[in-house]
Design an enzyme around this catalytic site. Structure first.
Site, PDB file in Angstrom:
ATOM      1  N   HIS A 118       0.856  -1.190   0.000  1.00 54.93           N
ATOM      2  CA  HIS A 118       0.000   0.000   0.000  1.00 54.93           C
ATOM      3  C   HIS A 118       0.893   1.241   0.000  1.00 54.93           C
ATOM      4  CE1 HIS A 118      -3.607   2.350   0.721  1.00 54.93           C
ATOM      5  NE2 HIS A 118      -2.877   3.077   1.549  1.00 54.93           N
ATOM      6  N   ASP A 159      -6.345  -2.865   4.127  1.00 56.26           N
ATOM      7  CA  ASP A 159      -5.117  -2.205   4.617  1.00 56.26           C
ATOM      8  C   ASP A 159      -4.936  -2.236   6.136  1.00 56.26           C
ATOM      9  OD1 ASP A 159      -4.732  -1.462   1.917  1.00 56.26           O
ATOM     10  OD2 ASP A 159      -5.888   0.368   2.203  1.00 56.26           O
TER      11      ASP A 159
HETATM   12  C1  GRF Z   1       0.328   0.567  -6.050  1.00 53.08           C
HETATM   13  O1  GRF Z   1       0.500   1.890  -5.620  1.00 53.08           O
HETATM   14  C2  GRF Z   1      -0.017  -0.339  -4.889  1.00 53.08           C
HETATM   15  O2  GRF Z   1       0.656  -0.003  -3.716  1.00 53.08           O
HETATM   16  C3  GRF Z   1      -1.474  -0.045  -4.716  1.00 53.08           C
HETATM   17  O3  GRF Z   1      -1.971   0.044  -6.032  1.00 53.08           O
HETATM   18  C4  GRF Z   1      -0.924   0.444  -6.905  1.00 53.08           C
HETATM   19  C5  GRF Z   1      -0.780  -0.597  -7.951  1.00 53.08           C
HETATM   20  O4  GRF Z   1       0.177  -0.261  -8.910  1.00 53.08           O
HETATM   21  N1  GRF Z   1      -2.129  -1.010  -3.868  1.00 53.08           N
HETATM   22  P1  GRF Z   1       0.615  -1.344  -9.973  1.00 53.08           P
HETATM   23  O5  GRF Z   1      -0.686  -1.906 -10.554  1.00 53.08           O
HETATM   24  O6  GRF Z   1       1.412  -2.386  -9.269  1.00 53.08           O
HETATM   25  O7  GRF Z   1       1.418  -0.608 -11.010  1.00 53.08           O
END
Ligand code: GRF
Length: 201
Positions: A118, A159
């Site tokens: 997250h 989360d």
């Molecule tokens: C990331 O910022 C992750 O932490 C959040 O959603 C976003 C996903 O990015 N949960 P990606 O799809 O891995 O590029």
């Protein structure tokens, strides 16, 4: 970093994604380069058009679209996710930009072996609508001087599971949600791979 997950020598990873899949790509690259002693064996997405599914296909990894469209009944969707993870002999599940809650069947089947990434310093700025630029805008609205990334165990909520690792980085006065997102995502990939290294050995 606190990790109490016991895994076999070769760890099969199942990754759940909803959109772009850049964290998935970081895992794929780290496994291919040997940085991680692990193998992504299945990628599951609730979004048939997700970049993550395409990345899996390009890497020759099994991929599946499982969602309320394919399984309108929540329990059946939950069972289908568990069955796919088991079929691909998954030892560790990573939710990386997966916008849905996991159901009780999957949580039970992989208890203690599901982690999420997250883009904030949880417990700050997490929860149902805290995704994408919303997270970074919330950080700016709260006039935080630092932000970060959290890798944590997954429980039945958004989360909230036990924190495994965090990285902190400064928020600059000139930052926008977009500039923060650009800086944070790079560090996300590093933290995710470092954490997985710690877990998979
Ligand atoms: C990331 O910022 C992750 O932490 C959040 O959603 C976003 C996903 O990015 N949960 P990606 O799809 O891995 O590029």
């Amino acid at each position: 970093m606190s990790t109490d997950i016991s895994l076999p020598d070769v760890c099969n990873i199942g990754v759940l994604v909803s959109h772009r899949g850049s964290n998935l790509q970081a895992i794929i690259d780290a496994c291919e380069s040997g940085t991680l002693k692990a193998k992504p064996t299945i990628v599951i997405s609730n979004n048939s058009q997700s970049g993550g599914l395409e990345r899996a296909r390009l890497a020759g990894i099994a991929s599946l679209h499982l969602s309320s469209k394919t399984h309108p009944e929540p329990d059946l969707l939950d069972s289908a996710i568990t069955a796919a993870l088991k079929e691909h002999q998954v030892n560790l599940v990573v939710t990386a930009g997966y916008m849905k809650k996991l159901g009780p069947i999957t949580l039970q089947a992989f208890r203690g072996k599901i982690i999420n990434i997250h883009p904030s310093l949880l417990p700050k700025h997490g929860g149902k609508f805290m995704f994408g630029l919303n997270v970074h805008q919330a950080v700016l609205d709260a006039q935080e001087t630092e932000t970060g990334i959290t890798v944590h165990h997954v429980d039945g909520e958004y989360d909230t599971g036990q924190i495994i690792a965090q990285t902190r980085l400064p928020v600059f006065t000139h930052d926008t949600a977009e500039s923060l997102a650009d800086r944070v995502i790079i560090r996300e990939h590093e933290l995710l791979i470092d954490t997985l290294k710690g877990i998979t050995g």
